[in-house]
Motif scaffolding. Structure first.
Motif, PDB file in Angstrom:
ATOM      1  N   LEU A  97      45.406 -43.568  23.170  1.00 36.66           N
ATOM      2  CA  LEU A  97      47.054 -43.183  23.027  1.00 36.66           C
ATOM      3  C   LEU A  97      47.266 -43.412  24.110  1.00 36.66           C
ATOM      4  O   LEU A  97      48.163 -44.284  24.674  1.00 36.66           O
ATOM      5  CB  LEU A  97      46.992 -42.501  22.083  1.00 36.66           C
ATOM      6  N   ALA A  98      46.892 -42.155  25.094  1.00 33.09           N
ATOM      7  CA  ALA A  98      47.588 -41.932  26.366  1.00 33.09           C
ATOM      8  C   ALA A  98      46.833 -43.164  27.647  1.00 33.09           C
ATOM      9  O   ALA A  98      48.327 -43.895  27.700  1.00 33.09           O
ATOM     10  CB  ALA A  98      46.429 -40.541  26.666  1.00 33.09           C
ATOM     11  N   ALA A  99      46.087 -43.976  27.288  1.00 34.97           N
ATOM     12  CA  ALA A  99      45.696 -45.272  28.157  1.00 34.97           C
ATOM     13  C   ALA A  99      47.130 -46.185  27.589  1.00 34.97           C
ATOM     14  O   ALA A  99      47.509 -46.703  28.990  1.00 34.97           O
ATOM     15  CB  ALA A  99      44.302 -45.770  28.307  1.00 34.97           C
ATOM     16  N   GLU A 100      47.420 -46.358  26.632  1.00 37.62           N
ATOM     17  CA  GLU A 100      48.072 -47.663  25.837  1.00 37.62           C
ATOM     18  C   GLU A 100      49.471 -47.125  26.452  1.00 37.62           C
ATOM     19  O   GLU A 100      50.331 -47.845  26.636  1.00 37.62           O
ATOM     20  CB  GLU A 100      48.050 -47.894  24.407  1.00 37.62           C
ATOM     21  N   PHE A 101      49.490 -45.513  26.575  1.00 45.36           N
ATOM     22  CA  PHE A 101      50.812 -44.919  27.322  1.00 45.36           C
ATOM     23  C   PHE A 101      51.127 -45.114  28.738  1.00 45.36           C
ATOM     24  O   PHE A 101      52.181 -44.916  29.204  1.00 45.36           O
ATOM     25  CB  PHE A 101      51.330 -43.685  26.315  1.00 45.36           C
ATOM     26  N   GLY A 102      50.150 -45.801  29.393  1.00 41.95           N
ATOM     27  CA  GLY A 102      49.322 -45.542  30.614  1.00 41.95           C
ATOM     28  C   GLY A 102      49.242 -44.563  31.215  1.00 41.95           C
ATOM     29  O   GLY A 102      50.124 -44.062  32.238  1.00 41.95           O
ATOM     30  N   ARG A 103      50.175 -43.299  30.747  1.00 39.02           N
ATOM     31  CA  ARG A 103      49.252 -41.967  30.959  1.00 39.02           C
ATOM     32  C   ARG A 103      47.867 -41.614  31.274  1.00 39.02           C
ATOM     33  O   ARG A 103      46.614 -42.177  31.282  1.00 39.02           O
ATOM     34  CB  ARG A 103      50.097 -40.937  30.615  1.00 39.02           C
ATOM     35  N   GLU A 104      47.143 -40.948  32.472  1.00 40.96           N
ATOM     36  CA  GLU A 104      47.001 -40.541  33.176  1.00 40.96           C
ATOM     37  C   GLU A 104      46.203 -38.939  32.551  1.00 40.96           C
ATOM     38  O   GLU A 104      47.281 -37.875  32.592  1.00 40.96           O
ATOM     39  CB  GLU A 104      46.323 -40.222  35.088  1.00 40.96           C
ATOM     40  N   PHE A 105      45.318 -38.957  31.267  1.00 39.41           N
ATOM     41  CA  PHE A 105      44.741 -38.017  30.162  1.00 39.41           C
ATOM     42  C   PHE A 105      43.863 -37.508  30.857  1.00 39.41           C
ATOM     43  O   PHE A 105      42.672 -38.444  29.632  1.00 39.41           O
ATOM     44  CB  PHE A 105      46.065 -37.735  29.154  1.00 39.41           C
ATOM     45  N   HIS A 106      43.037 -36.783  31.353  1.00 41.11           N
ATOM     46  CA  HIS A 106      41.581 -36.320  30.908  1.00 41.11           C
ATOM     47  C   HIS A 106      41.759 -35.223  29.655  1.00 41.11           C
ATOM     48  O   HIS A 106      42.449 -34.434  29.478  1.00 41.11           O
ATOM     49  CB  HIS A 106      41.328 -35.842  32.626  1.00 41.11           C
ATOM     50  N   PHE A 107      40.022 -35.448  29.443  1.00 37.63           N
ATOM     51  CA  PHE A 107      39.398 -34.492  28.489  1.00 37.63           C
ATOM     52  C   PHE A 107      38.676 -33.682  29.201  1.00 37.63           C
ATOM     53  O   PHE A 107      37.393 -34.388  28.806  1.00 37.63           O
ATOM     54  CB  PHE A 107      39.504 -35.158  27.148  1.00 37.63           C
ATOM     55  N   VAL A 108      38.600 -32.984  28.618  1.00 38.92           N
ATOM     56  CA  VAL A 108      37.010 -32.075  28.907  1.00 38.92           C
ATOM     57  C   VAL A 108      36.764 -31.244  27.929  1.00 38.92           C
ATOM     58  O   VAL A 108      37.292 -30.951  27.060  1.00 38.92           O
ATOM     59  CB  VAL A 108      37.354 -30.818  30.109  1.00 38.92           C
ATOM     60  N   ASN A 109      35.291 -31.376  27.317  1.00 37.52           N
ATOM     61  CA  ASN A 109      34.970 -30.989  26.498  1.00 37.52           C
ATOM     62  C   ASN A 109      33.465 -29.509  27.125  1.00 37.52           C
ATOM     63  O   ASN A 109      32.754 -30.038  27.485  1.00 37.52           O
ATOM     64  CB  ASN A 109      33.750 -31.667  25.904  1.00 37.52           C
ATOM     65  N   ALA A 110      34.097 -28.432  26.955  1.00 37.32           N
ATOM     66  CA  ALA A 110      33.716 -26.804  27.044  1.00 37.32           C
ATOM     67  C   ALA A 110      33.894 -25.858  26.927  1.00 37.32           C
ATOM     68  O   ALA A 110      35.626 -26.519  26.366  1.00 37.32           O
ATOM     69  CB  ALA A 110      33.700 -27.440  29.065  1.00 37.32           C
ATOM     70  N   ASP A 111      33.780 -24.605  26.608  1.00 41.13           N
ATOM     71  CA  ASP A 111      33.970 -23.258  26.237  1.00 41.13           C
ATOM     72  C   ASP A 111      35.124 -23.854  27.378  1.00 41.13           C
ATOM     73  O   ASP A 111      35.032 -22.648  28.278  1.00 41.13           O
ATOM     74  CB  ASP A 111      32.976 -22.705  26.126  1.00 41.13           C
ATOM     75  N   ALA A 112      36.593 -23.221  26.478  1.00 41.94           N
ATOM     76  CA  ALA A 112      37.710 -22.818  27.111  1.00 41.94           C
ATOM     77  C   ALA A 112      37.506 -20.993  27.874  1.00 41.94           C
ATOM     78  O   ALA A 112      38.317 -20.672  28.857  1.00 41.94           O
ATOM     79  CB  ALA A 112      38.923 -23.035  25.808  1.00 41.94           C
ATOM     80  N   PHE A 113      36.812 -19.826  27.196  1.00 39.07           N
ATOM     81  CA  PHE A 113      36.172 -18.811  27.775  1.00 39.07           C
ATOM     82  C   PHE A 113      35.328 -18.813  28.789  1.00 39.07           C
ATOM     83  O   PHE A 113      35.609 -18.207  29.759  1.00 39.07           O
ATOM     84  CB  PHE A 113      35.778 -17.992  26.766  1.00 39.07           C
ATOM     85  N   ALA A 114      35.136 -19.952  29.794  1.00 42.09           N
ATOM     86  CA  ALA A 114      33.699 -19.898  30.507  1.00 42.09           C
ATOM     87  C   ALA A 114      34.425 -20.140  31.615  1.00 42.09           C
ATOM     88  O   ALA A 114      35.663 -20.941  31.678  1.00 42.09           O
ATOM     89  CB  ALA A 114      32.705 -21.316  30.629  1.00 42.09           C
TER      90      ALA A 114
END
Length: 394
Positions: A97-114
């Motif tokens: 969806l972000a790519a279709e909107f022409g936006r640069e949005f990254h997703f990080v899969n990791a422990d947010a507490f670390a």
């Protein structure tokens, strides 16, 4: 490529598998309900972007204001035996969806507490944008490992001061059942550990880390999402061990709010989420709330649009006397609460199917895993080996 037919198998409100096509459709349906504004240069970091209000905030930000940025979540990949978690599939579709909107949005899969996650995310922010305008913190976790001490903390769903018994909704063979659930009293240690997991310490560490790296852009603001709720659920929620953590979150907002940082909590309204469905009494309460309000019950995406309008200055902040953003006024209106209380008190094991909107609630729980989504063919095989977007997946 691995296609197979996915069925909703599980126990209670937990399912063993998620439906990729259903999860993707949910993302699309949510985005379609957002009226778009002309995009402007805004960069956001969403901690907890794959589910619940964090997902809604991510979709609303992308669809309404065309934000760039990063979403952080912790999801499991598909295996030979099981599908990926629902959040994995929702994130994959949000990236499309972000790519279709022409936006640069990254997703990080990791422990947010670390701390390692913070370093990775902040390095990416520095590399791509040089700073961020907004930080939305929406983390609901059962446990937390403090990376600086190595200690593991476990949250507790317990009362404070005195034991409590509440009505609660369950299902047997798809039929609603009213139960009485006893809630034990939390020890001081259990309260402290719950605050460590669900309070404001990690939120503060994110803001501090950004500040130390000089990654806060002028006008930066941050919100941590929270909930207050009804007196009916108060003993297990706001006056319970979770409530102690929420109070700490609010105190953290007051502490962070200095030196060019505007920090607030955002009080959202009730919703069916994977976190809330596990809390005794919440399922019954939300099903009664929907029975009273019907389509007037505001969805997470509607509330998230309102939140973004306030964060961007499109609308003034709707604050209470404690400085909290209030997105839940529709829920806590006196007439609404009176009607819900009347239904709560009238509910019995014999009439629960009529008094509560239990069918709607169960369907909403199933939708969390991608099931019961209109327009999806659940008899058709679906691809389960969906890749995490980009090269930063775990």
């Amino acid at each position: 490529m691995t296609e197979r037919v996915i069925k909703p198998l599980g126990r209670g409100f937990l399912f063993l598998d998620s439906h990729p096509a259903g999860c993707a459709r949910l993302v699309r349906d949510a985005a379609a309900k957002v009226d778009r504004r002309a995009p402007e240069r805004r960069t956001a970091l969403v901690i907890g972007s794959s589910s619940g209000y964090g997902l809604a905030a991510t979709i609303a930000g992308l669809a309404r204001y065309g934000i760039d940025g990063i979403g952080v979540s912790f999801e499991k990949a598909p295996t030979a035996r099981r599908t990926a978690t629902a959040g994995w599939y929702r994130t994959a579709e949000t990236a499309v969806l972000a790519a279709e909107f022409g936006r640069e949005f990254h997703f990080v899969n990791a422990d947010a507490f670390a701390d390692t996650t913070k370093t990775e995310v902040l390095d990416l922010i520095a590399e791509r944008w040089g700073g961020i305008d907004h930080l939305i913190y929406s983390v609901a976790a059962p446990r937390r490992v403090d990376p600086r001490t190595g200690e593991t903390y476990q949250s507790a769903l317990k009362a404070i001061g005195a034991p409590h018994t509440t009505k609660s909704l369950a299902f047997e063979d798809g039929r609603p059942v009213l139960q009485e659930v006893g809630i034990d009293v939390a020890t001081e240690d259990e309260i402290a550990q719950t605050v460590k997991v669900m309070g404001g310490e990690d939120w503060a560490r994110w803001v501090t880390a950004l500040e130390e790296r000089r990654l806060l852009l002028p006008g930066f603001n941050t919100v941590a999402l929270t909930y207050i709720g009804s007196e009916l659920t108060g003993p297990i929620y706001r006056q319970g061990s979770i409530g102690a953590a929420k109070a700490d979150l609010e105190q953290t907002a007051r502490t962070l709010g200095k030196d060019g940082v505007r920090a607030m909590t955002s009080v959202n309204g009730a919703a069916v989420t994977q976190a809330s469905s596990a809390i005794p009494g919440i399922g019954l309460y939300v099903s009664l709330l929907h029975k009273v309000l019907g389509d007037s019950l505001q969805t997470p995406i509607q509330q998230s649009v309102a939140l973004w309008d306030q964060l961007t200055g499109e609308a003034p902040f709707d604050l209470d006397g404690e400085g909290r953003i209030r997105l839940d006024r529709w829920e806590l209106a006196d007439d609404v609460q009176a009607a819900v209380r009347a239904q709560w008190e009238a509910a019995t094991r014999d009439n629960i199917a009529d008094v509560a909107d239990a069918g709607w609630f169960l369907s909403e729980v199933r939708r969390l895993y991608g099931f019961d989504v209109p327009g999806v063919d659940y008899e058709a095989p679906t691809e389960v080996d969906v890749e995490w977007p980009g090269a930063r997946g775990a």
